[in-house]
Design a protein around this motif. Structure first.
Motif, mmCIF file in Angstrom:
data_model
loop_
_atom_site.group_PDB
_atom_site.id
_atom_site.type_symbol
_atom_site.label_atom_id
_atom_site.label_comp_id
_atom_site.label_asym_id
_atom_site.label_seq_id
_atom_site.Cartn_x
_atom_site.Cartn_y
_atom_site.Cartn_z
ATOM 1 N N HIS A 31 0.839 -1.203 0.000
ATOM 2 C CA HIS A 31 0.000 0.000 0.000
ATOM 3 C C HIS A 31 0.874 1.253 0.000
ATOM 4 C CE1 HIS A 31 -3.255 2.730 0.931
ATOM 5 N NE2 HIS A 31 -2.678 3.080 2.064
ATOM 6 N N GLU A 36 -2.522 -1.418 -5.521
ATOM 7 C CA GLU A 36 -3.893 -1.740 -5.139
ATOM 8 C C GLU A 36 -4.001 -3.254 -5.105
ATOM 9 O OE1 GLU A 36 -7.079 1.136 -6.806
ATOM 10 O OE2 GLU A 36 -5.628 0.817 -8.427
ATOM 11 N N GLU A 56 -9.285 -1.918 5.873
ATOM 12 C CA GLU A 56 -9.625 -0.501 6.086
ATOM 13 C C GLU A 56 -8.376 0.364 6.048
ATOM 14 O OE1 GLU A 56 -11.853 2.344 9.416
ATOM 15 O OE2 GLU A 56 -11.877 0.156 9.632
ATOM 16 N N GLY A 59 -7.110 0.494 2.311
ATOM 17 C CA GLY A 59 -8.060 0.835 1.266
ATOM 18 C C GLY A 59 -8.345 -0.309 0.317
ATOM 19 N N SER A 60 -8.314 -1.519 0.832
ATOM 20 C CA SER A 60 -8.540 -2.711 0.013
ATOM 21 C C SER A 60 -9.830 -3.395 0.440
ATOM 22 C CB SER A 60 -7.357 -3.678 0.144
ATOM 23 O OG SER A 60 -7.104 -3.990 1.492
#
Length: 272
Positions: A31, A36, A56, A59-60
């Motif tokens: 990250h 991604e 969280e 962002g996955s």
């Protein structure tokens, strides 16, 4: 320090359980480096860990999958490509489990149903992941697959039990599938043989704390940490290692090439 080594790359990370997991550290570093990815683990493992917290933080998303089930893997890979918007550039296989170790069965008296489970979960799953990804044309050219292994594949560590057999098979699959995938799609497949590392899985092995101390004294640079292993994985996912494939790469502070150290000699001498 981030260098955007994985900027624009997409991946799937298998095996993050909690913040002690190497896969967890890999996800954090991926990250930071601009990747991604999708996180995945077996449903039963997900109930034991905190993978949603990691999702969280990075962002996955999390897609549950049994890595021994081709049907689950097909669903996982398709959903990952749909979510990420294209083919995959990297996969981390950080999966290992031995019922014989958990049940404290001695290697010379193992339960063979458990043994088959060990081999399927810890090694056969890599073959299934690679075969499914190839059939679905899911990996981009010059993609990179890394599986975590251990030197017990080459040397005897009595309490490592049937996991040693599984790691041997894992490394063989890496070479064999790496050849075929390299010819077909220029996909790289490697294993990283990590120092003994304090993880939830490792703590289940008899004498683990004592062995970590021994390994520290037998390694000129000391044991490699989980974070350092994550850094190595990131380098293997990056374009900087495009021509490295079918290798078992030791990341162990020099342990694998050390016969004995002065520190160990002095320790034995002090016991006389």
């Amino acid at each position: 320090m981030a260098n955007n080594l994985l900027k624009g790359k997409r991946g799937i990370i298998f095996g993050a359980l909690n913040d002690m997991s190497i896969a967890w550290k890999v996800a954090e570093r991926a990250h930071e480096e601009g990747a991604e990815f999708v996180l995945t683990n077996a449903p039963i493992a997900m109930r034991m860990g905190a993978i949603n917290d990691l999702a969280e933080k990075t962002g996955s998303i999390v897609i549950p999958a049994d890595a021994t089930s081709v049907e689950d893997l097909e669903k996982l890979i398709q959903e990952a490509m749909d979510h990420l918007g294209g083919k995959i550039d990297f996969i981390l296989h950080s999966i290992g489990m031995s019922p014989n170790v958990r049940k404290k069965k001695h290697y010379t008296d193992i339960n063979y149903n458990y043994y088959n489970q060990t081999l399927d979960v810890s090694a056969g799953s890599l073959h299934k992941i690679l075969a499914t990804a190839q059939k679905m044309d899911a990996l981009n050219e010059w993609g990179s697959v890394v599986a975590l292994t251990y030197i017990a594949a080459q040397r005897i560590f009595p309490d490592y039990n049937d996991m040693a057999d599984a790691k041997s098979l894992l490394e063989s699959i890496t070479r064999s599938f790496g050849y075929h995938y390299g010819i077909k799609k220029k996909v790289r497949v490697n294993t990283i043989s990590q120092s003994p590392t304090v993880t939830t899985a490792g703590q289940g092995i008899k004498g683990f704390d004592e062995f970590i101390n021994f390994s520290e004294q037998m390694s000129p640079l000391g044991n490699a940490s989980a974070v350092a292993c994550a850094d190595y994985c990131i380098s293997m996912f990056s374009d900087l290692t495009r021509y490295v494939t079918m290798q078992n790469l030791f990341h162990d502070g020099g342990f694998s090439n050390t016969g004995v150290t002065q520190q160990v000699i002095e320790r034995f001498g002090s016991e006389d």
